[in-house]
Design an enzyme around this catalytic site. Structure first.
Site, PDB file in Angstrom:
ATOM      1  CE  LYS A 141      50.474  44.720  40.365  1.00 23.59           C
ATOM      2  NZ  LYS A 141      49.026  44.638  40.464  1.00 23.59           N
TER       3      LYS A 141
ATOM      4  CG  HIS B 125      43.322  44.549  42.171  1.00 26.03           C
ATOM      5  ND1 HIS B 125      44.389  45.417  42.270  1.00 26.03           N
ATOM      6  CD2 HIS B 125      43.705  43.577  41.300  1.00 26.03           C
ATOM      7  CE1 HIS B 125      45.366  44.996  41.462  1.00 26.03           C
ATOM      8  NE2 HIS B 125      44.990  43.881  40.884  1.00 26.03           N
TER       9      HIS B 125
ATOM     10  CG  HIS C 197      43.411  45.950  32.201  1.00 24.22           C
ATOM     11  ND1 HIS C 197      44.466  46.314  33.006  1.00 24.22           N
ATOM     12  CD2 HIS C 197      43.146  44.658  32.481  1.00 24.22           C
ATOM     13  CE1 HIS C 197      44.834  45.260  33.730  1.00 24.22           C
ATOM     14  NE2 HIS C 197      44.057  44.246  33.438  1.00 24.22           N
TER      15      HIS C 197
ATOM     16  CG  HIS D 250      47.252  39.689  42.444  1.00 27.99           C
ATOM     17  ND1 HIS D 250      47.888  39.339  41.278  1.00 27.99           N
ATOM     18  CD2 HIS D 250      46.677  40.878  42.193  1.00 27.99           C
ATOM     19  CE1 HIS D 250      47.698  40.278  40.364  1.00 27.99           C
ATOM     20  NE2 HIS D 250      46.954  41.236  40.904  1.00 27.99           N
TER      21      HIS D 250
ATOM     22  CG  HIS E 120      50.722  44.147  35.553  1.00 33.41           C
ATOM     23  ND1 HIS E 120      49.372  43.851  35.583  1.00 33.41           N
ATOM     24  CD2 HIS E 120      50.978  44.517  34.281  1.00 33.41           C
ATOM     25  CE1 HIS E 120      48.848  44.033  34.376  1.00 33.41           C
ATOM     26  NE2 HIS E 120      49.802  44.439  33.571  1.00 33.41           N
TER      27      HIS E 120
ATOM     28  NE  ARG F 285      46.675  41.492  29.337  1.00 33.55           N
ATOM     29  CZ  ARG F 285      46.363  42.531  30.131  1.00 33.55           C
ATOM     30  NH1 ARG F 285      46.470  43.773  29.685  1.00 33.55           N
ATOM     31  NH2 ARG F 285      45.953  42.332  31.352  1.00 33.55           N
TER      32      ARG F 285
ATOM     33  CG  ASP G  41      44.327  39.952  39.204  1.00 37.79           C
ATOM     34  OD1 ASP G  41      44.087  41.027  39.781  1.00 37.79           O
ATOM     35  OD2 ASP G  41      44.767  39.881  38.050  1.00 37.79           O
TER      36      ASP G  41
ATOM     37  CG  HIS H   1      49.056  38.661  36.266  1.00 42.75           C
ATOM     38  ND1 HIS H   1      49.950  39.381  35.533  1.00 42.75           N
ATOM     39  CD2 HIS H   1      48.292  39.562  36.925  1.00 42.75           C
ATOM     40  CE1 HIS H   1      49.732  40.675  35.726  1.00 42.75           C
ATOM     41  NE2 HIS H   1      48.730  40.802  36.574  1.00 42.75           N
TER      42      HIS H   1
ATOM     43  CG  ASP I 290      46.792  49.172  33.402  1.00 46.17           C
ATOM     44  OD1 ASP I 290      47.532  48.800  32.466  1.00 46.17           O
ATOM     45  OD2 ASP I 290      45.677  48.679  33.621  1.00 46.17           O
TER      46      ASP I 290
ATOM     47  CG  HIS J 180      49.221  47.532  37.299  1.00 43.30           C
ATOM     48  ND1 HIS J 180      48.857  47.877  36.015  1.00 43.30           N
ATOM     49  CD2 HIS J 180      48.380  46.523  37.658  1.00 43.30           C
ATOM     50  CE1 HIS J 180      47.845  47.111  35.620  1.00 43.30           C
ATOM     51  NE2 HIS J 180      47.537  46.280  36.602  1.00 43.30           N
TER      52      HIS J 180
END
Lengths: 207, 572
Positions: free
Chosen positions: B208, B138, B311, B136, B237, B327, B351, B263, B212, B210
């Site tokens: 992936k 990025h 984010h 994981h 995610h 969260r 991550d 996660h 977002d 996600h």
């Protein structure tokens, strides 16, 4: 300044040591990189001030008190290798166990090895063994290591070479035996294993 | 026959069967289960040593039987093989064997032949693990590569945001001369299959999903259907807003198909507050990211700014802050460690730079193993069903954590390798795998490796100053060894792709000197497909508080204020 890499590396040690000094002054116990940096910096400074090799070593050993480090750091800090600049040029200094002060390390410290048994360990067990008297006719000291084919050793060692064919010294791997000029020693030999050993006296192929 | 005291034997050759080694400054100990080295014929290089012509070198060895590289006398800690004192043989960049090296002319039982063209490295006193697989990552900036290697990571699987193909090509070009394997997972951002075809053609190993970019049930269903047809990975995610789906809807969309859920504790993103319900589902392979492991007294508080800034949220917008605070739920942070101990969460990954620290992937896994050892010895773990055996409990000194260490090491090695279809190549030191090997001094295990071999050659390590008369003079700093230099690195590192990619065409387009290796066997996996973390856990989750229970018992570990593998080692 035309700094060569070696000089830039000195500054890295200085930076780490300066940070360590600040931490020490604040009453913090030192960690592994801090203790290494301080020891190196002390040796580099001693050398810069004209100290001898031995004085530089002593400066490194004195710089950090074992009570100033986090418990366990002494066990992690087994060695410091550093090149300093003495009057006669660049020299290597190696400090072993620089925080030891003659005390035994914590047997359960970081990275500890606890033996599963305390029995002696048999080496070269189960192999055919012979003993031979071997006399040195050399003017110099001769040493023979564990796996040297014994019938091929230095011609100045006198013994029954035919009997030694296919044998090596019965000592731990990486160990060796020495003969002073004129010395006679009785040594124990074991037959090598593997295909050569299996072929016995006829097994000359690989030697 | 000659005799050596036990102490002298270990001084010369390191640990042997039955010995126990403390890992770093943790309370974790491994027991050497087996010694495969040649007693009396240990190959040793040096002055007066025996790794020479007519000795432990077989002068008649040539060609296929001869090793390229030998690492002699290490203690291998491998999630599949166990803890074994052995010689590691390497041929053509891959593991030829974990066994007994030397010359069959003078030693019995030699399965790894040392010849005149074998390059030997002395590993006596060192530990060897497979390079970690960080599943994981990025690739926000290339600054993550050096810390990855310095923490023992040799394979990275990215986590989306590397797409589109235009960007993927540049990331792959940028990583070309670094000694890491890489597989790019591309963001699934549309239902159009041409979009997904283009990503696989550009070298993606999978997708992936996600939130977002949208984590809608129909997208999940669509991507999984595509993945089953094209044998590629899917990482997930989920929808933390509950805009399109709640937990049950996501699980229904997955419909028993294999997916790697990122996660799953949830603060990294996904269903609030009950994302952890995914641990009930056998086909959902669950992972945790570094910042929440082990659960610490500062874990919750640091996540507010981390989420805000990662984010695209703004402190100037009060609703954004509220969204983030919802969260961050300490109750589920407390449950994450116990779920690792159960084996219901099987993977730890960083991550990196998307809310995680890549240099800490292995370190956090070992810190967690340490913390969970203590949890098992506390009242909090009593009555929890399904906990694995803990052999330390029956050891009079409580110094045998071998199974626990292997379980937690698996979370950063073999489990992600299986999950991503690359376990034929990485994740363990079994025969045939890439010789991606991390060597550790026992006192520094898990925090600062000594040397990293990539594809069978030293590629990274704590190297000393270059002018010195011998290696590793101070200041020692982590940097590229020969195998990690430009031109050399791609000889030992691969790009993972899918079987759907036209590999020759892709290799030409990328201009890479790396091998392109297809992933395989990653569809249809369940928790039972993993090596050592196979559990599912029928947890109960309070949807108001996020608190987790199992078997009627609260599943929680208290936050820790101190971790091992930390201040004793790190200059900061």
């Amino acid at each position: 300044m035309h700094l060569i890499p070696w000089e830039e590396e000195r500054i890295q040690i200085f930076g780490a040591a300066e940070l360590a000094r600040r931490h020490r002054a604040a009453g913090l116990r030192l960690n592994h990189p801090e203790a290494v940096a301080l020891i190196c910096d002390a040796m580099l400074e001693a050398a810069r001030a004209g100290a001898t090799y031995e004085e530089v070593e002593a400066a490194g050993l004195a710089e950090v008190d074992p009570g100033e480090v986090i418990p366990g750091v002494r066990e992690l800090l087994t060695e410091v290798r550093l090149e300093v600049l003495l009057g006669d040029g660049a020299r290597l200094i190696v400090l072993l166990d620089p925080l030891g002060r003659g005390e035994l390390p914590d047997p359960l410290g970081p990275g500890a090895l606890v033996l599963g048994d305390h029995e002696d360990r048999a080496v070269n067990g189960g192999r055919e063994a012979i003993e031979l008297a071997v006399t040195s006719r050399s003017r110099r000291r001769i040493r023979i290591s564990s796996h040297y084919p014994f019938h091929r050793v230095n011609q100045r060692l006198e013994f029954d070479r035919a009997a030694a064919d296919g044998f090596r010294l019965d000592i731990p791997s990486g160990a060796y035996v020495g003969w002073e000029p004129g010395e006679t020693r009785t040594v124990r030999l074991v037959r090598v294993a593997g295909t050569t050993g299996a072929a016995g006296a006829a097994g000359r192929a690989a030697r | 026959m000659t005799r050596l005291s036990a102490e002298e034997y270990r001084q010369r050759y390191g640990a042997t069967t039955g010995d126990r080694i403390r890992l770093g400054d943790t309370d974790l100990w491994v027991r050497v289960g087996e010694d495969r080295t040649a007693p009396g014929d240990e190959p040793i290089w040096g002055y007066a040593k025996n790794l020479r012509m007519r000795m432990t070198q077989d002068d008649t060895a040539a060609g296929p039987s001869e090793l390229d590289v030998l690492i002699a006398g290490v203690v291998v800690i491998d999630p599949v093989l166990g803890v074994i004192k052995a010689d590691i043989g390497i041929k053509d960049g891959r593991i030829a064997g974990i066994g007994r090296a030397g010359s069959p002319l003078i030693s019995d039982g030699i399965d790894l032949v040392v010849g005149p063209h074998t390059k030997p490295y002395m590993g006596y006193g060192l530990l060897a693990t497979p390079g970690a697989v960080d599943s994981h990552v990025h690739t926000i900036t290339p600054e993550l590569l050096a810390p990855a290697l310095s923490g023992g990571v040799t394979t990275i699987i990215t986590a989306g945001f590397e797409e589109p193909p235009f960007a993927m090509e540049r990331v792959l070009a940028g990583v070309e001369d670094w000694p890491l394997n890489i597989g790019l997972q591309a963001g699934a951002r549309a239902l159009d299959e041409q979009h997904m075809d283009a990503l696989l053609a550009a070298g993606a190993v999978g997708f992936k999903i996600h939130e977002d970019n949208g984590a809608y049930p129909d997208l999940i269903d669509h991507v999984l259907r595509y993945a089953d047809a094209h044998e590629c990975s899917v990482c997930l995610h989920t929808d933390g807003l509950h805009e399109s789906a709640e937990l049950e809807d996501t699980v229904a969309a997955i419909a028993g198909r294999t997916v790697h859920a990122y996660h799953v504790e949830g603060v990294g993103g996904g269903h609030v507050p009950d994302l952890l319900g995914l641990v009930r589902e056998p086909s959902i392979l669950c992972s945790s990211t570094t910042p929440t492991l082990p659960f610490g007294v500062s874990t919750a508080v640091e996540h507010v700014p981390m989420i805000m800034l990662n984010h695209g949220l703004s402190y100037a917008v009060p609703d954004d802050v509220v969204l983030v605070r919802e969260r961050v739920i300490p109750a589920r942070m407390a449950a994450e460690g116990p779920l690792h101990e159960l084996g219901a969460i099987g993977i730890i990954n960083s991550d990196s730079q998307g809310m995680g620290r890549i240099g800490e992937t292995t370190r956090r896994a070992m810190q967690l193993a340490h913390v969970m050892k203590h949890w098992r010895r506390s009242e909090a773990s009593e009555g929890i069903p399904g906990l694995p055996d803990d052999e330390g409990l029956t050891d009079p000194d409580d110094r045998d954590d071998t199974a626990r260490v292997l379980r937690y090491l698996a979370k950063v090695t073999i489990e992600p390798s299986i999950t991503h279809g690359i376990s034929d190549h990485v994740g363990s030191l079994q025969v045939g795998r890439l010789a991606d090997i991390v060597l550790w001094r026992p006192g520094f295990f898990g925090v600062k490796p000594e040397w990293i071999f990539k594809g069978g050659f030293p590629a990274w390590g704590a190297l000393g100053e270059g002018n010195a008369s011998l290696e590793r003079s101070q200041p020692t700093r982590y940097r590229a060894d020969w195998g990690g230099r430009p031109q050399a690195a791609p000889k030992g590192a691969v790009i993972f792709v899918t079987g759907a990619a036209d590999r020759p065409a892709l290799a030409r387009r990328l201009g890479t000197r790396r091998a392109l290796v297809p992933v395989r066997g990653l569809r249809g996996l369940t928790r039972a497909s993993l090596a050592l973390n196979q559990a599912t856990a029928p947890v109960d989750i309070d949807v108001r508080t996020g608190a987790v229970a199992l078997g009627g018992r609260p599943l929680a570990v208290a936050p820790v204020s101190e971790v091992p593998l930390s201040r004793r080692y790190l200059l900061r």
